[in-house]
Design a protein around this motif. Sequence first.
Motif, mmCIF file in Angstrom:
data_model
loop_
_atom_site.group_PDB
_atom_site.id
_atom_site.type_symbol
_atom_site.label_atom_id
_atom_site.label_comp_id
_atom_site.label_asym_id
_atom_site.label_seq_id
_atom_site.Cartn_x
_atom_site.Cartn_y
_atom_site.Cartn_z
ATOM 1 N N ASP A 89 0.810 -1.222 0.000
ATOM 2 C CA ASP A 89 0.000 0.000 0.000
ATOM 3 C C ASP A 89 0.841 1.269 0.000
ATOM 4 O OD1 ASP A 89 -2.277 -1.541 0.059
ATOM 5 O OD2 ASP A 89 -2.613 -1.314 2.218
ATOM 6 N N ALA A 90 2.140 1.137 0.225
ATOM 7 C CA ALA A 90 2.986 2.313 0.413
ATOM 8 C C ALA A 90 3.028 3.203 -0.829
ATOM 9 C CB ALA A 90 4.395 1.890 0.807
ATOM 10 N N ARG A 91 3.040 2.587 -2.001
ATOM 11 C CA ARG A 91 3.108 3.390 -3.228
ATOM 12 C C ARG A 91 1.857 4.250 -3.391
ATOM 13 N NH1 ARG A 91 6.220 3.366 -7.590
ATOM 14 N NH2 ARG A 91 7.348 1.563 -6.781
ATOM 15 N N LYS A 92 0.698 3.668 -3.133
ATOM 16 C CA LYS A 92 -0.549 4.448 -3.271
ATOM 17 C C LYS A 92 -0.610 5.555 -2.220
ATOM 18 C CE LYS A 92 -4.030 4.656 -6.048
ATOM 19 N NZ LYS A 92 -3.788 4.831 -7.498
ATOM 20 N N LYS A 93 -0.099 5.267 -1.028
ATOM 21 C CA LYS A 93 -0.059 6.298 0.009
ATOM 22 C C LYS A 93 0.879 7.436 -0.393
ATOM 23 C CE LYS A 93 -1.250 3.170 3.798
ATOM 24 N NZ LYS A 93 -0.787 2.496 5.039
ATOM 25 N N GLU A 137 0.185 12.185 9.740
ATOM 26 C CA GLU A 137 -0.957 11.350 10.122
ATOM 27 C C GLU A 137 -0.749 9.903 9.674
ATOM 28 O OE1 GLU A 137 -3.975 11.699 11.777
ATOM 29 O OE2 GLU A 137 -2.954 13.481 12.559
ATOM 30 N N LEU A 138 -0.220 9.730 8.467
ATOM 31 C CA LEU A 138 0.011 8.378 7.962
ATOM 32 C C LEU A 138 1.060 7.653 8.793
ATOM 33 C CD1 LEU A 138 -0.039 8.916 4.085
ATOM 34 C CD2 LEU A 138 -1.863 8.037 5.544
ATOM 35 N N PHE A 139 2.088 8.370 9.223
ATOM 36 C CA PHE A 139 3.107 7.750 10.066
ATOM 37 C C PHE A 139 2.570 7.455 11.462
ATOM 38 C CE2 PHE A 139 6.727 9.366 7.307
ATOM 39 C CZ PHE A 139 7.157 8.094 6.970
ATOM 40 N N GLU A 140 1.737 8.350 11.970
ATOM 41 C CA GLU A 140 1.233 8.193 13.335
ATOM 42 C C GLU A 140 0.245 7.040 13.447
ATOM 43 O OE1 GLU A 140 -1.222 10.834 16.630
ATOM 44 O OE2 GLU A 140 0.010 11.846 15.120
ATOM 45 N N ARG A 141 -0.561 6.868 12.410
ATOM 46 C CA ARG A 141 -1.559 5.808 12.431
ATOM 47 C C ARG A 141 -0.990 4.553 11.788
ATOM 48 N NH1 ARG A 141 -7.460 8.091 11.133
ATOM 49 N NH2 ARG A 141 -7.657 5.878 10.698
ATOM 50 N N ASP A 183 -3.145 1.753 11.485
ATOM 51 C CA ASP A 183 -4.297 0.913 11.142
ATOM 52 C C ASP A 183 -5.051 1.425 9.924
ATOM 53 O OD1 ASP A 183 -5.189 3.218 12.360
ATOM 54 O OD2 ASP A 183 -6.790 2.237 13.501
ATOM 55 N N GLU A 184 -4.547 2.478 9.281
ATOM 56 C CA GLU A 184 -5.299 3.047 8.169
ATOM 57 C C GLU A 184 -5.184 2.154 6.940
ATOM 58 O OE1 GLU A 184 -1.275 4.096 7.112
ATOM 59 O OE2 GLU A 184 -2.378 4.331 8.988
ATOM 60 N N SER A 185 -6.254 2.100 6.174
ATOM 61 C CA SER A 185 -6.266 1.375 4.902
ATOM 62 C C SER A 185 -6.359 2.398 3.784
ATOM 63 C CB SER A 185 -7.462 0.418 4.838
ATOM 64 O OG SER A 185 -8.671 1.149 4.797
#
Length: 252
Positions: A135-139, A161-165, A167-169
């Motif tokens: 999922d990293a590329r799409k993020k 926010e992405l680093f802090e969380r 559980d995000e999809s």
Amino acid sequence: MSYHIAEVLSAGYTFVLLLSIDMEPQQENKLLIPGALVIAGLLIGGAIYFKGDTPVKTPDDLTQPAEIAIEPISLNDHVLGNPNASVVLIEFSDIDCPFCRNFDTTMHQIINEYGASGDVAWVYRHFPLDQLHPDARKKAEATECVAKLGSNEAFWGFLGELFERTDESLADLGALAADTGVDQTAFQSCLDGGEFIDDVVAAGEAALKAGGRGTPYTVLIAPNGEKAVISGAQPYEVVKQAIETALLQTAN
């Protein structure tokens, strides 16, 4: 011969390793890099070194690259601190890499100390490891959409926010983007349309060209143009020492 993919976590550095489950005893393992580029070599856990100078930290198996090819800061970059700072830290990172998450905290500490004085700039560039973090590329693309629709500040807020969380999809990205103040519909259109696919691909290729074989991978550019590599999630004290060493150098 059959293979499987394993994540190698060595001294705060995330690699992709191609392992054989029935290889001959004398056969060496090889690193598998995104894009199916297989590179033979040693695993370097973490290192900092300056070209032509006394190393700050050097493991026994470190090999200094002859040249670190890296693009200078451009208007397309995401920068915290003064872009014309004496010392520039260009980080190649994977949003789903746990060590990158730790190093993100370290780099914010660095900017809090050196950013206001204009001595240090932090540049964030993408290096998603597809084999480990699908999922990293799409993020990474999502952060670029936020930057386009919002601002540099929105980019950094969204990235944080992405680093802090943990559980995000991918389905959560739209709501998280909206929290930064960008239009969610426009964001989703940008992401679904793949507007920044080529940019993220190019960033990963640039990371490989600069010598990156895992994440986080950071290149420090000193005032005189000499470069140092910070491999892995080195602690604050080690990064600070590298910066102080670089600041002692006089620009040519």
